[in-house]
Every structure is written in C-alpha cells, then in structure tokens.
Design a protein around this motif. Structure first.
Motif, PDB file in Angstrom:
ATOM      1  N   GLU A 147       0.841  -1.192   0.000  1.00 42.64           N
ATOM      2  CA  GLU A 147       0.000   0.000   0.000  1.00 42.64           C
ATOM      3  C   GLU A 147       0.879   1.245   0.000  1.00 42.64           C
ATOM      4  OE1 GLU A 147      -3.449   2.054  -0.198  1.00 42.64           O
ATOM      5  OE2 GLU A 147      -3.302  -0.125  -0.181  1.00 42.64           O
ATOM      6  N   CYS A 148       0.683   2.095  -0.998  1.00 40.23           N
ATOM      7  CA  CYS A 148       1.459   3.340  -1.087  1.00 40.23           C
ATOM      8  C   CYS A 148       0.672   4.467  -0.433  1.00 40.23           C
ATOM      9  CB  CYS A 148       1.764   3.680  -2.542  1.00 40.23           C
ATOM     10  SG  CYS A 148       2.823   2.484  -3.352  1.00 40.23           S
ATOM     11  N   GLN A 149       1.299   5.113   0.539  1.00 34.12           N
ATOM     12  CA  GLN A 149       0.692   6.237   1.237  1.00 34.12           C
ATOM     13  C   GLN A 149       1.694   7.379   1.216  1.00 34.12           C
ATOM     14  OE1 GLN A 149       0.117   4.285   4.975  1.00 34.12           O
ATOM     15  NE2 GLN A 149      -1.865   3.465   4.379  1.00 34.12           N
ATOM     16  N   PRO A 150       1.607   8.252   0.195  1.00 34.69           N
ATOM     17  CA  PRO A 150       2.589   9.332   0.055  1.00 34.69           C
ATOM     18  C   PRO A 150       2.746  10.137   1.335  1.00 34.69           C
ATOM     19  CG  PRO A 150       1.207   9.216  -1.865  1.00 34.69           C
ATOM     20  CD  PRO A 150       0.616   8.276  -0.854  1.00 34.69           C
ATOM     21  N   ARG A 151       4.002  10.540   1.572  1.00 33.47           N
ATOM     22  CA  ARG A 151       4.339  11.278   2.784  1.00 33.47           C
ATOM     23  C   ARG A 151       5.187  12.479   2.418  1.00 33.47           C
ATOM     24  NH1 ARG A 151       6.941   7.356   7.023  1.00 33.47           N
ATOM     25  NH2 ARG A 151       8.734   7.841   5.775  1.00 33.47           N
ATOM     26  N   GLN A 152       5.463  13.273   3.395  1.00 33.08           N
ATOM     27  CA  GLN A 152       6.292  14.473   3.303  1.00 33.08           C
ATOM     28  C   GLN A 152       5.765  15.375   2.193  1.00 33.08           C
ATOM     29  OE1 GLN A 152      10.473  13.810   3.706  1.00 33.08           O
ATOM     30  NE2 GLN A 152      10.189  12.548   5.508  1.00 33.08           N
ATOM     31  N   ASP A 153       6.567  15.689   1.158  1.00 34.68           N
ATOM     32  CA  ASP A 153       6.096  16.645   0.154  1.00 34.68           C
ATOM     33  C   ASP A 153       5.285  16.004  -0.969  1.00 34.68           C
ATOM     34  OD1 ASP A 153       8.261  15.381  -1.010  1.00 34.68           O
ATOM     35  OD2 ASP A 153       9.028  17.197  -1.955  1.00 34.68           O
ATOM     36  N   ALA A 154       5.131  14.682  -0.972  1.00 33.92           N
ATOM     37  CA  ALA A 154       4.292  14.004  -1.967  1.00 33.92           C
ATOM     38  C   ALA A 154       2.840  14.069  -1.495  1.00 33.92           C
ATOM     39  CB  ALA A 154       4.746  12.566  -2.150  1.00 33.92           C
ATOM     40  N   LEU A 155       1.958  14.585  -2.326  1.00 34.54           N
ATOM     41  CA  LEU A 155       0.568  14.776  -1.937  1.00 34.54           C
ATOM     42  C   LEU A 155      -0.281  13.526  -2.193  1.00 34.54           C
ATOM     43  CD1 LEU A 155       0.183  18.349  -3.437  1.00 34.54           C
ATOM     44  CD2 LEU A 155       0.664  17.728  -1.059  1.00 34.54           C
ATOM     45  N   GLU A 156      -0.034  12.863  -3.314  1.00 34.43           N
ATOM     46  CA  GLU A 156      -0.775  11.650  -3.647  1.00 34.43           C
ATOM     47  C   GLU A 156      -0.006  10.890  -4.714  1.00 34.43           C
ATOM     48  OE1 GLU A 156      -3.906  12.528  -7.219  1.00 34.43           O
ATOM     49  OE2 GLU A 156      -4.546  13.230  -5.253  1.00 34.43           O
ATOM     50  N   ILE A 157      -0.396   9.634  -4.927  1.00 32.80           N
ATOM     51  CA  ILE A 157       0.140   8.840  -6.028  1.00 32.80           C
ATOM     52  C   ILE A 157      -1.041   8.427  -6.896  1.00 32.80           C
ATOM     53  CG2 ILE A 157       0.106   6.669  -4.736  1.00 32.80           C
ATOM     54  CD1 ILE A 157       2.706   5.935  -6.337  1.00 32.80           C
ATOM     55  N   THR A 158      -0.866   8.561  -8.193  1.00 33.50           N
ATOM     56  CA  THR A 158      -1.885   8.163  -9.155  1.00 33.50           C
ATOM     57  C   THR A 158      -1.331   6.999  -9.960  1.00 33.50           C
ATOM     58  OG1 THR A 158      -2.630  10.454  -9.327  1.00 33.50           O
ATOM     59  CG2 THR A 158      -3.309   8.958 -11.082  1.00 33.50           C
ATOM     60  N   TRP A 159      -2.116   5.929 -10.073  1.00 33.49           N
ATOM     61  CA  TRP A 159      -1.714   4.755 -10.851  1.00 33.49           C
ATOM     62  C   TRP A 159      -2.361   4.851 -12.221  1.00 33.49           C
ATOM     63  CZ3 TRP A 159       2.166   1.896  -9.184  1.00 33.49           C
ATOM     64  CH2 TRP A 159       2.474   1.948  -7.825  1.00 33.49           C
ATOM     65  N   LEU A 160      -1.520   4.804 -13.240  1.00 32.36           N
ATOM     66  CA  LEU A 160      -1.955   4.917 -14.634  1.00 32.36           C
ATOM     67  C   LEU A 160      -1.453   3.716 -15.420  1.00 32.36           C
ATOM     68  CD1 LEU A 160      -0.783   8.610 -15.121  1.00 32.36           C
ATOM     69  CD2 LEU A 160      -3.135   7.873 -14.707  1.00 32.36           C
ATOM     70  N   THR A 161      -2.160   3.378 -16.488  1.00 34.20           N
ATOM     71  CA  THR A 161      -1.624   2.366 -17.388  1.00 34.20           C
ATOM     72  C   THR A 161      -0.406   2.979 -18.078  1.00 34.20           C
ATOM     73  OG1 THR A 161      -2.893   3.064 -19.317  1.00 34.20           O
ATOM     74  CG2 THR A 161      -3.938   1.427 -17.822  1.00 34.20           C
ATOM     75  N   PRO A 162       0.483   2.163 -18.617  1.00 29.75           N
ATOM     76  CA  PRO A 162       1.624   2.735 -19.342  1.00 29.75           C
ATOM     77  C   PRO A 162       1.189   3.669 -20.479  1.00 29.75           C
ATOM     78  CG  PRO A 162       2.052   0.434 -18.885  1.00 29.75           C
ATOM     79  CD  PRO A 162       0.619   0.699 -18.481  1.00 29.75           C
ATOM     80  N   GLU A 163       0.127   3.323 -21.173  1.00 31.50           N
ATOM     81  CA  GLU A 163      -0.357   4.162 -22.275  1.00 31.50           C
ATOM     82  C   GLU A 163      -0.855   5.509 -21.750  1.00 31.50           C
ATOM     83  OE1 GLU A 163      -1.385   0.961 -21.716  1.00 31.50           O
ATOM     84  OE2 GLU A 163      -0.203   0.020 -23.312  1.00 31.50           O
ATOM     85  N   GLU A 164      -1.600   5.497 -20.639  1.00 27.68           N
ATOM     86  CA  GLU A 164      -2.071   6.751 -20.050  1.00 27.68           C
ATOM     87  C   GLU A 164      -0.895   7.613 -19.584  1.00 27.68           C
ATOM     88  OE1 GLU A 164      -6.308   5.274 -18.064  1.00 27.68           O
ATOM     89  OE2 GLU A 164      -4.439   5.017 -16.946  1.00 27.68           O
ATOM     90  N   ALA A 165       0.103   6.982 -18.975  1.00 26.50           N
ATOM     91  CA  ALA A 165       1.263   7.723 -18.472  1.00 26.50           C
ATOM     92  C   ALA A 165       2.068   8.357 -19.591  1.00 26.50           C
ATOM     93  CB  ALA A 165       2.156   6.796 -17.641  1.00 26.50           C
ATOM     94  N   ALA A 166       2.052   7.762 -20.781  1.00 28.80           N
ATOM     95  CA  ALA A 166       2.826   8.284 -21.908  1.00 28.80           C
ATOM     96  C   ALA A 166       2.108   9.411 -22.648  1.00 28.80           C
ATOM     97  CB  ALA A 166       3.147   7.149 -22.880  1.00 28.80           C
ATOM     98  N   ALA A 167       0.880   9.729 -22.255  1.00 31.15           N
ATOM     99  CA  ALA A 167       0.102  10.767 -22.944  1.00 31.15           C
ATOM    100  C   ALA A 167       0.767  12.136 -22.812  1.00 31.15           C
ATOM    101  CB  ALA A 167      -1.317  10.811 -22.374  1.00 31.15           C
ATOM    102  N   GLU A 168       0.575  12.961 -23.823  1.00 32.34           N
ATOM    103  CA  GLU A 168       1.140  14.319 -23.843  1.00 32.34           C
ATOM    104  C   GLU A 168       0.708  15.136 -22.625  1.00 32.34           C
ATOM    105  OE1 GLU A 168       3.370  16.200 -25.532  1.00 32.34           O
ATOM    106  OE2 GLU A 168       3.904  14.344 -26.534  1.00 32.34           O
ATOM    107  N   ALA A 169      -0.541  14.990 -22.209  1.00 32.28           N
ATOM    108  CA  ALA A 169      -1.037  15.765 -21.067  1.00 32.28           C
ATOM    109  C   ALA A 169      -0.259  15.442 -19.803  1.00 32.28           C
ATOM    110  CB  ALA A 169      -2.524  15.508 -20.856  1.00 32.28           C
ATOM    111  N   ILE A 170       0.081  14.178 -19.598  1.00 31.76           N
ATOM    112  CA  ILE A 170       0.856  13.773 -18.413  1.00 31.76           C
ATOM    113  C   ILE A 170       2.286  14.282 -18.540  1.00 31.76           C
ATOM    114  CG2 ILE A 170       1.758  11.813 -17.099  1.00 31.76           C
ATOM    115  CD1 ILE A 170      -1.266  12.285 -16.731  1.00 31.76           C
ATOM    116  N   ALA A 171       2.892  14.088 -19.707  1.00 34.02           N
ATOM    117  CA  ALA A 171       4.271  14.559 -19.923  1.00 34.02           C
ATOM    118  C   ALA A 171       4.371  16.068 -19.713  1.00 34.02           C
ATOM    119  CB  ALA A 171       4.750  14.185 -21.325  1.00 34.02           C
ATOM    120  N   GLY A 172       3.367  16.796 -20.170  1.00 35.05           N
ATOM    121  CA  GLY A 172       3.362  18.250 -20.005  1.00 35.05           C
ATOM    122  C   GLY A 172       3.190  18.693 -18.570  1.00 35.05           C
TER     123      GLY A 172
END
Length: 192
Positions: A147-172
């Motif tokens: 279980e990932c529970q971001p701490r310190q300066d990390a606000l949250e973690i989002t899990w994306l498929t590899p295809e979603e993560a490679a999208a221009e909107a994410i890269a930008g």
C-alpha cells in the motif's frame, strides 16, 4: 606508496575522519548546498514505481503529485532525491522510496544498481532542466507490492496504465522535461 608519503602516519587516519557528534554525515546546510549546486553536478536517484502482473507485464505506473520546489506549482513527478555523501545508491533509492511512498509500499529493489536510464539536468533550458543546478540522475524502475501512502512533500500517487502515463497531457504536467524520461523508462520496459 606508503601512507607516510601523504603526510600521515599509518593508523592515525581513522581518528582524523571521525565526525563531531552534532554533524549528520553527508548532509549540507542550505548555504553549503546552494554553494555546492553552483559548482558541482549533484547526484540523484529517480524511481518509477510500477505494479507488475504475475506474467511480468507492467500493469500500472505510479506518478506522484507534489509541489515543485522551484515554481511552487503542483506537478506530476517520479520518486526522486539526492544521494548523500557516503550513501550507497541502493540505500538512497530505498530512503527516497520510503520517504515518498510510505513504509508499507514494499518496493522490490533491483539486484544490480545499474540504472534503467541516466538523466542529466542542466540549469539552462535543455531537454531536461533544473534551474537550481546541474544534476545527474540514475533512474530505476521499481516494482511495489504494498500500500502506497505518500508522505512528506508528496501529496498523492496516481496509478496509470503505461499508455495513459505516456500521454502528452501527463508529460506536459511533469516538470523539467521528466515526461521524456518517463517515456524512456516505459520504452525500456517494453510497456509501450
């Protein structure tokens, strides 16, 4: 060549390298860090957390949401941080994974500390950019099973498929050109 050639008596060097009790090894105060960043490339580790299917395929990748230390904007990011003086790369990687993902993420560190990619950031506009410094980052892909529970300066973690993560909107939305590093890691995994 003997130790005497360096002006030291054999056996005395251990006492010369002991740190005072009030000094944390490998840590620089803000002034020392700023001065060092202006003169020396800094070493970082970066990690892309992934969830892996039983057959070894990458099911999803985790991207952090955090405030930028340089712009104050909220951006997507990889797990990242400096390697301290005297710290092994493996230890730095584990420290930053625990710091950003929490103690129950259960990362599986690679057997070898050979990175999946090496990224070089410059203080002037370039493909990879960090206005604070010239930095070299060793980038790793790290499976996590807990279980990932971001701490310190990390606000949250989002899990994306590899295809979603490679999208221009994410890269930008990733600061300093890290979107291109993310794509490089995904290609290296064969996930795209």
């Amino acid at each position: 060549m003997t130790m005497e050639a360096f002006g030291e008596e054999f056996g005395e060097e251990a006492s010369r390298w002991e740190l005072p009790a009030d000094v944390e090894p490998g840590w620089l105060d803000e002034g020392e860090l700023a001065q060092t960043r202006r003169r020396v490339p800094m070493l970082y580790v970066e990690a892309l957390p992934v969830r892996v299917e039983p057959d070894g395929r990458v099911a999803s990748v985790g991207l952090l949401l955090r405030g930028s230390p340089t712009t104050g904007r909220i951006t997507r990011s990889l797990v990242s941080g400096r390697v301290l003086h005297g710290e092994r790369i493996r230890d730095a990687l584990m420290r930053h994974l625990e710091k950003d993902l929490g103690p129950t993420a259960f990362p599986v560190l690679p057997v070898s500390t050979v990175p999946a990619a090496v990224a070089e950031y410059f203080p002037w506009p370039d493909r990879l950019h960090d206005p604070r410094q010239h930095a070299v980052a060793l980038a790793f892909v790290v499976p996590v099973s807990g279980e990932c529970q971001p701490r310190q300066d990390a606000l949250e973690i989002t899990w994306l498929t590899p295809e979603e993560a490679a999208a221009e909107a994410i890269a930008g939305d990733m600061e300093g050109g890290r979107g291109s590093l993310l794509r490089q890691l995904l290609h290296q995994l064969g996930a795209l």
